[in-house]
Design a protein around this motif. Structure first.
Motif, PDB file in Angstrom:
ATOM      1  N   LEU A  53       7.791   8.605 -14.099  1.00  0.00           N
ATOM      2  CA  LEU A  53       7.776   7.703 -14.990  1.00  0.00           C
ATOM      3  C   LEU A  53       8.869   6.296 -15.182  1.00  0.00           C
ATOM      4  CD1 LEU A  53       7.513   9.971 -18.277  1.00  0.00           C
ATOM      5  CD2 LEU A  53       5.844   8.546 -17.198  1.00  0.00           C
ATOM      6  N   LEU A  54       9.895   6.493 -14.010  1.00  0.00           N
ATOM      7  CA  LEU A  54      10.835   5.340 -13.985  1.00  0.00           C
ATOM      8  C   LEU A  54       9.981   4.323 -13.066  1.00  0.00           C
ATOM      9  CD1 LEU A  54      13.874   7.098 -12.338  1.00  0.00           C
ATOM     10  CD2 LEU A  54      13.567   6.080 -14.883  1.00  0.00           C
ATOM     11  N   ILE A  55       8.863   4.579 -12.428  1.00  0.00           N
ATOM     12  CA  ILE A  55       8.145   3.496 -11.941  1.00  0.00           C
ATOM     13  C   ILE A  55       6.872   3.231 -12.737  1.00  0.00           C
ATOM     14  CG2 ILE A  55       6.538   3.035 -10.041  1.00  0.00           C
ATOM     15  CD1 ILE A  55       9.352   2.994  -9.223  1.00  0.00           C
ATOM     16  N   SER A  86       8.766 -13.660  -2.649  1.00  0.00           N
ATOM     17  CA  SER A  86       9.946 -13.914  -3.065  1.00  0.00           C
ATOM     18  C   SER A  86      10.654 -12.532  -2.589  1.00  0.00           C
ATOM     19  CB  SER A  86       9.737 -13.611  -4.583  1.00  0.00           C
ATOM     20  OG  SER A  86      11.347 -13.469  -5.136  1.00  0.00           O
ATOM     21  N   THR A  87      11.840 -12.925  -1.891  1.00  0.00           N
ATOM     22  CA  THR A  87      12.754 -11.460  -1.326  1.00  0.00           C
ATOM     23  C   THR A  87      13.024 -10.817  -2.486  1.00  0.00           C
ATOM     24  OG1 THR A  87      13.466 -13.031   0.595  1.00  0.00           O
ATOM     25  CG2 THR A  87      14.563 -11.204   0.434  1.00  0.00           C
ATOM     26  N   ARG A  88      13.769 -11.105  -3.367  1.00  0.00           N
ATOM     27  CA  ARG A  88      14.145 -10.306  -4.417  1.00  0.00           C
ATOM     28  C   ARG A  88      12.761  -9.388  -4.983  1.00  0.00           C
ATOM     29  NH1 ARG A  88      17.713 -14.113  -8.191  1.00  0.00           N
ATOM     30  NH2 ARG A  88      15.765 -15.565  -7.982  1.00  0.00           N
ATOM     31  N   LEU A  89      11.869 -10.102  -5.304  1.00  0.00           N
ATOM     32  CA  LEU A  89      10.719  -9.378  -5.845  1.00  0.00           C
ATOM     33  C   LEU A  89      10.262  -8.415  -4.930  1.00  0.00           C
ATOM     34  CD1 LEU A  89       8.978  -9.243  -8.318  1.00  0.00           C
ATOM     35  CD2 LEU A  89       7.422 -10.715  -7.186  1.00  0.00           C
ATOM     36  N   ILE A  93       9.819  -4.506  -5.401  1.00  0.00           N
ATOM     37  CA  ILE A  93       8.613  -3.632  -5.340  1.00  0.00           C
ATOM     38  C   ILE A  93       8.595  -2.557  -4.510  1.00  0.00           C
ATOM     39  CG2 ILE A  93       6.359  -4.024  -4.647  1.00  0.00           C
ATOM     40  CD1 ILE A  93       6.385  -7.028  -5.585  1.00  0.00           C
ATOM     41  N   TRP A  94       9.393  -2.800  -3.221  1.00  0.00           N
ATOM     42  CA  TRP A  94       9.211  -1.710  -2.254  1.00  0.00           C
ATOM     43  C   TRP A  94      10.517  -0.801  -2.259  1.00  0.00           C
ATOM     44  CZ3 TRP A  94       4.932  -0.910   0.150  1.00  0.00           C
ATOM     45  CH2 TRP A  94       4.021  -1.849   0.356  1.00  0.00           C
ATOM     46  N   GLY A  95      11.700  -1.152  -2.723  1.00  0.00           N
ATOM     47  CA  GLY A  95      12.889  -0.254  -2.786  1.00  0.00           C
ATOM     48  C   GLY A  95      12.973   0.688  -3.934  1.00  0.00           C
TER      49      GLY A  95
END
Length: 349
Positions: A53-55, A86-89, A93-95
């Motif tokens: 649920l965190l995702i 966007s590197t931060r995005l 998204i992946w992290g």
């Protein structure tokens, strides 16, 4: 309020109350069990669901927000048709999912070993460990068509569609089936384990609260599957001793002949009790030779381990020494050079 709305109110009330009434009949025993193994499994479900649920929750929330924020009628939202990175995005998204997967994988690996149904219990509950030299209660379980046979080798009794165990005492289930595959499942006790003919599975469990609980098969096995249920009684030591004694006085010993009659398919079978069990009956059931008319599977495996009955039964088998090894040589098999299979002279080394 108009007469029309008054007429509709009962219908609306029924429509609103019906889901609540249906949910009121749900049994929450799976998430609130009374056995330590099942309790750990329920906690595993809760933890895994929370991590997922965190995702899921942020993704759903952001989906709704983006749909509202960048709707066609909102002319104040920024418009960037050439945006592509966007590197931060990308890190978010992946992290974030990667961290969730690592956490779920770690929990799965630990729980798979900790809750292995073959692993002897190391605790009675979260506060009490299993005392050294504690002997578990052994229960031999046979899934029949469509009923459950329970054999207590230590107590020397057997029952159909009813079993009992003392509270806070480890239980070792040894499970097999007579015909088709089933699953042994007591939601209040532990997770389900398959019962398969010719094979033995195990389940280590403990019940922490006295009560009358349901057990059943969760694997479809034919016409009587729906009624393939049994009672699981969690009892105090005194009540369990009385239950055992009552079963000992109930009837004749369970012989192989009685078992062969019991093995015949039947549905909605009432509780049966036997005051004794013929020696070696469970092993005969497990090895598929309860009728005494065929070789047991453990005997077949022993023959195979020794080289196989096929080689051992061939005429002309000879022992031949090759170097430091002794080999069994078949000297009477048909070959291109010996089409009749006549015995050949022994080769001297």
């Amino acid at each position: 309020m108009t007469s029309t709305s008054l007429r509709r109110s009962p219908a609306r009330l029924l429509f609103t109350a019906l889901p609540a009434a249906l949910l009121a009949g749900c049994d929450t025993i799976v998430m609130k069990p009374h056995g330590d193994v099942a309790a750990q499994q329920a906690q595993l479900i809760v933890t895994s669901t929370f991590l997922m649920l965190l995702i899921i929750v942020p993704v759903i929330a952001l989906t709704l927000w983006f749909a509202f924020r960048y709707r066609q009628s909102n002319t104040e939202a920024p418009y960037s048709p050439d945006w592509d990175h966007s590197t931060r995005l990308e890190l978010v998204i992946w992290g974030a999912p990667l961290l969730i997967i690592i956490a779920l994988g770690t929990i799965t690996w630990i729980s798979t070993h900790k809750l292995d149904p073959y692993r002897p219990l190391d605790r009675i509950d979260a506060q009490h460990a299993v005392m050294p030299m504690t002997k578990p209660l052994v229960v031999q379980v046979v899934a029949l068509d469509w009923k459950w046979l329970f054999i207590y080798p230590e107590q020397g009794i057997a029952t159909v569609n009813e079993m009992a165990a003392p509270v806070d005492r480890p239980i070792q289930f040894r499970i097999t089936a007579s015909n088709v595959m089933n699953t042994f499942y007591v939601p209040a006790l532990a997770g389900m384990v398959y019962a398969m003919p010719g094979m033995e599975t195990q389940l280590q469990a403990v019940i922490n609260k006295a009560g009358d609980f349901d057990g059943f098969s969760a694997n479809y096995s034919g016409a009587g599957f729906s009624d393939m249920r049994f009672r699981f009684l969690g009892q105090s030591d005194e009540d369990f001793a009385k239950w055992v004694e009552a079963n000992r006085k109930a009837g004749e010993p369970l012989s192989r002949a009685a078992y062969l009659k019991l093995e015949q398919p039947s549905a909605r079978e009432p509780v049966h009790r036997w005051g004794g069990v013929e020696q070696g009956l469970y092993d005969a059931i497990l090895n598929r030779c309860a009728d005494g008319q065929k070789m047991c599977t453990h005997q077949m495996m022993a023959i195979d381990a020794a080289g196989g009955m096929g080689k051992g039964g061939v005429a002309g088998l000879r022992q031949q020494r090759v170097g430091d090894q002794q080999r069994a040589v078949v000297a009477a098999l048909c070959t291109p050079a010996n089409p009749t299979g006549a015995a050949q002279p022994e080769i001297k080394q």
